[in-house]
Design a protein around this motif. Structure first.
Motif, short mmCIF file in Angstrom:
data_model
loop_
_atom_site.label_atom_id
_atom_site.label_comp_id
_atom_site.label_asym_id
_atom_site.label_seq_id
_atom_site.Cartn_x
_atom_site.Cartn_y
_atom_site.Cartn_z
N PRO A 42 -5.39 7.43 11.23
CA PRO A 42 -5.39 8.59 10.34
C PRO A 42 -4.12 8.70 9.51
O PRO A 42 -4.16 9.15 8.37
CB PRO A 42 -5.49 9.78 11.30
CG PRO A 42 -5.99 9.23 12.56
CD PRO A 42 -5.51 7.81 12.62
N VAL A 43 -2.98 8.28 10.04
CA VAL A 43 -1.73 8.41 9.31
C VAL A 43 -1.65 7.41 8.17
O VAL A 43 -1.23 7.73 7.06
CB VAL A 43 -0.53 8.22 10.28
CG1 VAL A 43 0.78 8.22 9.52
CG2 VAL A 43 -0.56 9.29 11.35
N GLN A 44 -2.06 6.17 8.39
CA GLN A 44 -1.93 5.12 7.39
C GLN A 44 -3.14 5.00 6.47
O GLN A 44 -3.15 4.15 5.59
CB GLN A 44 -1.68 3.79 8.08
CG GLN A 44 -0.37 3.75 8.83
CD GLN A 44 -0.20 2.45 9.59
OE1 GLN A 44 -1.16 1.71 9.80
NE2 GLN A 44 1.02 2.17 10.00
N SER A 45 -4.12 5.84 6.64
CA SER A 45 -5.34 5.70 5.85
C SER A 45 -5.15 6.04 4.38
O SER A 45 -5.97 5.66 3.56
CB SER A 45 -6.45 6.57 6.43
OG SER A 45 -6.09 7.93 6.35
N SER A 46 -4.09 6.75 4.03
CA SER A 46 -3.88 7.09 2.62
C SER A 46 -3.10 6.02 1.88
O SER A 46 -2.88 6.14 0.68
CB SER A 46 -3.17 8.44 2.49
OG SER A 46 -1.90 8.37 3.09
N GLU A 47 -2.66 4.96 2.56
CA GLU A 47 -2.01 3.86 1.87
C GLU A 47 -3.00 3.23 0.90
O GLU A 47 -4.19 3.11 1.17
CB GLU A 47 -1.53 2.80 2.86
CG GLU A 47 -0.39 3.24 3.72
CD GLU A 47 0.01 2.18 4.72
OE1 GLU A 47 -0.48 1.02 4.60
OE2 GLU A 47 0.80 2.50 5.61
N ARG A 48 -2.49 2.79 -0.23
CA ARG A 48 -3.34 2.29 -1.31
C ARG A 48 -4.25 1.14 -0.87
O ARG A 48 -5.45 1.15 -1.13
CB ARG A 48 -2.46 1.85 -2.46
CG ARG A 48 -3.22 1.51 -3.68
CD ARG A 48 -2.29 1.19 -4.81
NE ARG A 48 -2.78 -0.06 -5.37
CZ ARG A 48 -2.08 -0.85 -6.11
NH1 ARG A 48 -0.85 -0.58 -6.36
NH2 ARG A 48 -2.60 -1.94 -6.60
N LEU A 49 -3.70 0.16 -0.19
CA LEU A 49 -4.50 -1.00 0.20
C LEU A 49 -5.51 -0.65 1.29
O LEU A 49 -6.62 -1.18 1.32
CB LEU A 49 -3.61 -2.13 0.66
CG LEU A 49 -2.78 -2.78 -0.44
CD1 LEU A 49 -1.84 -3.84 0.14
CD2 LEU A 49 -3.67 -3.39 -1.51
N VAL A 50 -5.13 0.24 2.19
CA VAL A 50 -6.04 0.62 3.27
C VAL A 50 -7.17 1.48 2.72
O VAL A 50 -8.35 1.23 2.97
CB VAL A 50 -5.28 1.37 4.38
CG1 VAL A 50 -6.23 1.88 5.44
CG2 VAL A 50 -4.22 0.47 4.99
N TYR A 51 -6.82 2.49 1.94
CA TYR A 51 -7.82 3.41 1.42
C TYR A 51 -8.82 2.69 0.51
O TYR A 51 -10.02 2.94 0.57
CB TYR A 51 -7.14 4.54 0.64
CG TYR A 51 -8.10 5.59 0.16
CD1 TYR A 51 -8.41 6.67 0.96
CD2 TYR A 51 -8.72 5.49 -1.07
CE1 TYR A 51 -9.30 7.64 0.53
CE2 TYR A 51 -9.60 6.45 -1.51
CZ TYR A 51 -9.88 7.52 -0.71
OH TYR A 51 -10.77 8.48 -1.13
N GLY A 52 -8.33 1.80 -0.33
CA GLY A 52 -9.20 1.12 -1.28
C GLY A 52 -10.02 -0.01 -0.71
O GLY A 52 -10.90 -0.53 -1.37
N ALA A 53 -9.75 -0.41 0.53
CA ALA A 53 -10.46 -1.54 1.11
C ALA A 53 -11.41 -1.16 2.22
O ALA A 53 -12.20 -1.99 2.67
CB ALA A 53 -9.45 -2.57 1.65
N MET A 54 -11.33 0.06 2.69
CA MET A 54 -12.20 0.49 3.80
C MET A 54 -13.07 1.66 3.36
O MET A 54 -12.76 2.36 2.41
CB MET A 54 -11.35 0.90 5.01
CG MET A 54 -10.61 -0.25 5.61
SD MET A 54 -9.79 0.04 7.19
CE MET A 54 -9.34 1.72 7.22
N GLY A 55 -14.14 1.86 4.07
CA GLY A 55 -15.04 2.97 3.78
C GLY A 55 -15.98 2.66 2.63
O GLY A 55 -16.11 1.51 2.20
N PRO A 56 -16.62 3.68 2.08
CA PRO A 56 -17.59 3.46 1.02
C PRO A 56 -16.99 3.33 -0.38
O PRO A 56 -17.69 2.95 -1.32
CB PRO A 56 -18.49 4.70 1.11
CG PRO A 56 -17.61 5.75 1.67
CD PRO A 56 -16.67 5.04 2.62
#
Length: 137
Positions: A42-56
């Motif tokens: 939850p803490v690192q999910s707003s990082e650009r690479l994480v957010y843009g590569a996971m989920g829908p």
């Protein structure tokens, strides 16, 4: 075969393959990240690479780029300039999606952003059908 039916058929196969492919790649990335890194999801999910590569969201961006590519190709009627303009449109759209992303709230933000991207993709496809109708009227 009518031009509208031709365009629908030409869009259906890439949509199916890109949706399946990007979904699998996103899931593999999420799995690999959870196994490789000592991550606090939850803490690192707003990082650009994480957010843009996971989920829908990656699926939404992929479908939007596909729809924009079809629309631009119908308007420009040249392959290379159409591809260049599609890449330019993606480069312009990407920072707009990254503008407001507060920390946390990963899934609600993912779902809202994906909804916006899919609405834009649907609009681009509707405009592509309208442009096709105009050229073949």
């Amino acid at each position: 075969m009518s031009p509208a039916r031709w365009l629908a058929a030409k869009l259906a196969v890439p949509v199916a393959f890109t949706t399946a492919g990007v979904t699998v790649l996103s899931a593999v990335y999420a799995w690999g990240r959870s196994r490789t890194y000592d991550t606090h999801y939850p803490v690192q999910s707003s990082e650009r690479l994480v957010y843009g590569a996971m989920g829908p969201v990656p699926v939404g961006y992929t479908l939007l780029c596909l729809a924009l590519g079809a629309l631009i190709a119908l308007l420009v009627r040249r392959a290379l300039p159409s591809m260049a303009l599609t890449v330019a449109a993606y480069i312009v759209l990407l920072p707009a999606g990254e503008a407001v992303r507060p920390r946390g709230r990963f899934w609600p933000l993912q779902l809202v952003e994906t909804g916006i991207l899919l609405a834009l993709a649907a609009g681009a496809v509707a405009l592509a059908f309208r442009a096709l109708r105009r050229h073949h009227a």
